[in-house]
Design an enzyme around this catalytic site. Structure first.
Site, PDB file in Angstrom:
ATOM      1  N   GLU B 265     -22.842  20.413 -26.695  1.00  0.00           N
ATOM      2  CA  GLU B 265     -22.345  21.290 -25.703  1.00  0.00           C
ATOM      3  C   GLU B 265     -21.472  22.384 -26.596  1.00  0.00           C
ATOM      4  O   GLU B 265     -20.687  22.191 -26.975  1.00  0.00           O
ATOM      5  CB  GLU B 265     -21.456  20.777 -24.524  1.00  0.00           C
ATOM      6  CG  GLU B 265     -21.469  21.630 -23.662  1.00  0.00           C
ATOM      7  CD  GLU B 265     -19.885  22.163 -23.245  1.00  0.00           C
ATOM      8  OE1 GLU B 265     -18.855  21.280 -22.704  1.00  0.00           O
ATOM      9  OE2 GLU B 265     -19.757  23.090 -23.409  1.00  0.00           O
ATOM     10  N   CYS B 302     -15.426  26.067 -21.635  1.00  0.00           N
ATOM     11  CA  CYS B 302     -16.381  26.513 -22.383  1.00  0.00           C
ATOM     12  C   CYS B 302     -17.023  27.307 -20.821  1.00  0.00           C
ATOM     13  O   CYS B 302     -18.279  27.985 -21.350  1.00  0.00           O
ATOM     14  CB  CYS B 302     -17.365  24.844 -22.154  1.00  0.00           C
ATOM     15  SG  CYS B 302     -16.367  23.761 -22.676  1.00  0.00           S
TER      16      CYS B 302
END
Lengths: 530, 530
Positions: B265, B302
């Protein structure tokens, strides 16, 4: 329907202008008409952009419309009648009955995916309800569905001109997922490919699917395949073929600006373990059945039993003798292409010259120009464990028998294996303990494990896994046969705090598709709850 | 519990002998004791082989035993009490309340996976019954379950010292799947990592899990990470961090003799689309909430809203003014590490110097050595569309407002976006048509789409997707948060014609785990059928 040698791009078709494929009947060595001039870069770009243009509309077709499209493809393939069968026989050298069986399997597979689309389990609907009163923080409504990844490039296999080709499992599962498909037709059977491609084209027209939902390209050599995988419209690749081919495409896919997954089914020698109890009980019939499986379709199956492992002894000698007798009585069959035949012959020479390998028996050399000669080889487990080259696949009707000094060595052989599509145990009740021990190893090595059967013959159903750890495939978490094959071409999307009006149909509160769902972590069957 | 600076390898612990990590309190710039000498190649090999040795036993633990292990890890983490909170605050500069909240989330996540393991949906049991009378060929019994892929290497993230670190989502989902885990602890919070690692170690001991089910390694630089991914015992990788780091590990994984999947990720700017109706209705509150989301945790998420897109006009000016006012009132917070702070500062300089970007407002520079200064920038849609550099993430409390001339240009901006973890729509009833049009694009760009919310704050539940197309992640078909994260570490195996005695527990005819199954293609709920 006649074969024209055309590229099929969306609803159009025309002759390419690049180097041509010149198909050959492997049973006679004679050219088959017409030739297939290759696709140009412009053709590839055209097919891929049309696929991307079709994507938004196609991915939101209703479940029934998409299922009906798959059913109609099956009907259109059947409507091709004997012209398809004859062309496929001529291009592959495979017997008519085999091609007819494969057509049945191909159409059955399309209809299975139609039923899978209708049932909607693949959408994997998940709903986590809003919890407005939760402390310390409220939770909003969250829903998940699977959506298709985008246009998929499919590379047909040489050895299944129908079931792993233009309308084969990759195409059927990608279309079922909602992905437009661009097929690179295998150069060994372009006429068969065109006929099936035209059936899909007709079905797309009948079902009013968007132009570009399907295209079929031909091309000599590897240029077209590389361009297809590199094209930015393509979002995933399905491939069945050699390890070298699969790895080459994987490498291109990984080097793209946006890398994409390649689902490559590559190579497997499908080890078969003969346990002492089973060999004591039925050595002869195991030997006979082994050779029948080995020789089926000239041994040109991904699941061909290329390796049999057993424990040295009198019972095992009976098995070996039965297998040798059966091979000796076997006639070589026509192989699919001159190249495959040449590679087989080289493989046989390699093993025949190998100091650790003994040739036990050979069948008759067939009479056609590209027919193989079936071979049975043997080696000791110690030699097998010492040389990885003995795990290299020979594509065709050749198999290696490994003789172990005892069950412990059998376990060592299992542990030494590379990834496989299948592994097989022949066992009796008193082999249970050994089978359990081998199973623990084989589960980490293979995608499918069989008891008292032969790996050739892959059932198209929900529980099938035609996959396995590398180098059997490029992604052990997937299957290329069976209803779970659809998952390769799907990705999850979460919808958070959506008004019902904006939610996709499959996620709306009223559940208009009547889908089973995971509701707050509990499986909910449509209709079971008030 | 005190922090010792040890590597944790299985049930042992000892100081490494390589270059040491020297942790720093980013809020004071002062060294924290002890140092963490790095793991040697021998330590890495030891952790990985122990993990492989543990695999066969761990993967066949009962559902209850494995779930209980996960529950016990949560209990042991809670038992660390204030020592964990204090250490994490000291190592990250994050406020105590945030760390406490993150501990709750981490333990809740472990308990969610315990419940997931118990429910057994992840096993995806499929049974296709034998059809002995089927023509032309009988069908034998075929069953499928999911099995774990093998030992998993986990790379913790800097920005979630608990929830995306040693006992974070990757570890929880891998352990739930039945995979032993080797964690490479993030060098920014080694003491926090060790404490949590010792909690897992204790839980493994209490629950009599095999030695090697968990190890925790430390090491300065990238050497240890590379060696871990290259180790042949490791079968999959979970990573959260930068695109450069994720791609470097992916490249190593692909070049192995047996390539393995890397679930990385990486980066996302999380576009937020403000639709005209919503802006007309509540421009001020949207502006205020935007800055609150942007500034949370010094913007080190994120899912930070790094890009806001709207249509030029009076209403939009009200939104901008509200956001500027809010940013101006904002104090800069301590960033996680000096490196992250330096990268943020460079990013701000890059944008401040960019001809197409205008700085709208800045907050106060914080007073700690590594505190950031929040920034709000703006650019025209035309400039955004002309320069891909404007899509580059600045990790921290900086965001870019894109002004479009109309909704058509908004659609162009959506189409131009790279893959994202999230995309957000702020809408009112009269924005529905525009929202539908944007949604069709955004579904192909993001893993999660939100309405009238902010992307920070990722609910750990069944429907969550924390993933998305490249470069947001390396595999858009997966999520790293929520119960579906377990799927990354599973692969299907088919059992054909097995005697019941040899079938794995989960597949036995009597269904002793009482699992829901797909029986001949129909979803069957345990207990619903006779």
């Amino acid at each position: 329907m006649t074969v024209s040698g055309h590229q099929l791009i969306g609803q159009t078709s025309y002759r390419g202008d690049q180097a041509a494929i010149e198909p050959v009947n492997p049973a006679t060595g004679k050219r088959l008409e017409p030739d297939f001039p290759g696709a140009s870069e412009r053709d590839i770009e055209q097919a891929c952009s049309l696929a991307l243009e079709a994507f938004d509309e196609y991915r939101e077709t209703s479940l029934e419309a998409r299922a009906s499209f798959l059913d109609t493809i099956a009907t259109e393939i059947e409507a091709l009648g004997s012209s398809l069968i004859e062309r496929a026989v001529a291009e592959t050298g495979l017997p008519k009955s085999r091609i007819e069986g494969e057509r049945g399997r191909t159409c059955g597979q399309l209809r299975l995916f139609a039923s899978v689309v209708r049932a909607g389990e693949w959408l994997d609907i998940r709903v986590d309800s809003a919890l407005p009163d939760r402390k310390p923080m409220a939770r909003v409504d969250l829903r998940q569905r699977q959506i298709p990844v985008g246009p998929v490039a499919v590379f047909g296999a040489s050895n299944f001109p129908l079931a792993f080709s233009v309308a084969g499992g990759d195409t059927a599962s990608a279309l079922a997922a909602g992905c437009p498909v661009v097929v690179k037709g295998h150069s060994a059977h372009p006429g068969t490919s065109e006929l099936v491609g035209r059936a899909i084209q007709q079905a797309a027209k009948t079902c009013q699917m968007p132009n570009g939902v399907f295209s079929l390209l031909f091309g000599a050599g590897n240029v077209i395949g590389k361009a297809l995988v590199a094209n930015s419209c393509i979002q995933a690749v399905g491939f069945t073929g050699s390890q070298r081919g699969g790895m080459a495409l994987t490498s291109i896919a990984q080097q793209r600006r946006v890398p994409i997954p390649v689902f490559a089914e590559m190579s497997s020698i499908n080890p078969v373990f003969l346990m002492p109890g089973a060999v004591a009980a039925r050595a002869s019939s195991i030997g006979k059945d082994y050779v029948a499986s080995l020789n089926m379709g000239a041994g040109q199956f991904c699941t061909n039993p290329g390796l049999v492992i057993g424990c040295r002894g009198e019972d095992f000698d009976v098995f070996k003798q039965a297998a040798m007798d059966a091979v000796t009585r076997t006639d070589g069959q026509t192989m699919l292409t001159p190249d495959i035949h040449a590679a087989y012959t080289q493989g046989i020479e390699r093993w025949s010259d190998h100091a650790a390998i003994k040739c036990l028996a050979s069948g008759s050399q067939g009479t056609t120009p590209n027919s193989c000669q079936p071979h049975l080889f043997a080696a000791s487990a110690a030699d097998f464990l010492a040389d990885e080259a003995l795990q290299r696949e020979i594509f065709g009707a050749a198999s290696l028998i490994i003789e172990c000094e005892g069950v412990e060595e059998m376990q060592h052989v299992a542990s030494s294996l590379e990834g496989q599509l299948t592994a097989t145990l022949h066992m009796d009740d008193d082999d249970l303990e050994l089978a359990q021990s081998l199973l623990a190893t084989l589960e980490t090595k293979a995608g499918r494990i069989l008891v008292n059967g032969w790996p050739t013959g892959v059932e198209v159903c929900h529980a099938m896994v035609h996959g396995g750890p590398f180098p059997a495939t490029s992604d052990s978490r997937t299957t290329s046969v069976g209803s779970a094959a659809i998952r390769r071409f799907l990705r999850p999307v979460c919808y958070q705090n959506f008004p019902d009006a904006l939610l996709p149909h499959a996620l709306k509160e009223a559940n208009p598709y009547k889908l089973n769902r995971l509701l707050d972590g509990e499986r909910e069957i449509w209709g079971d709850k008030p």
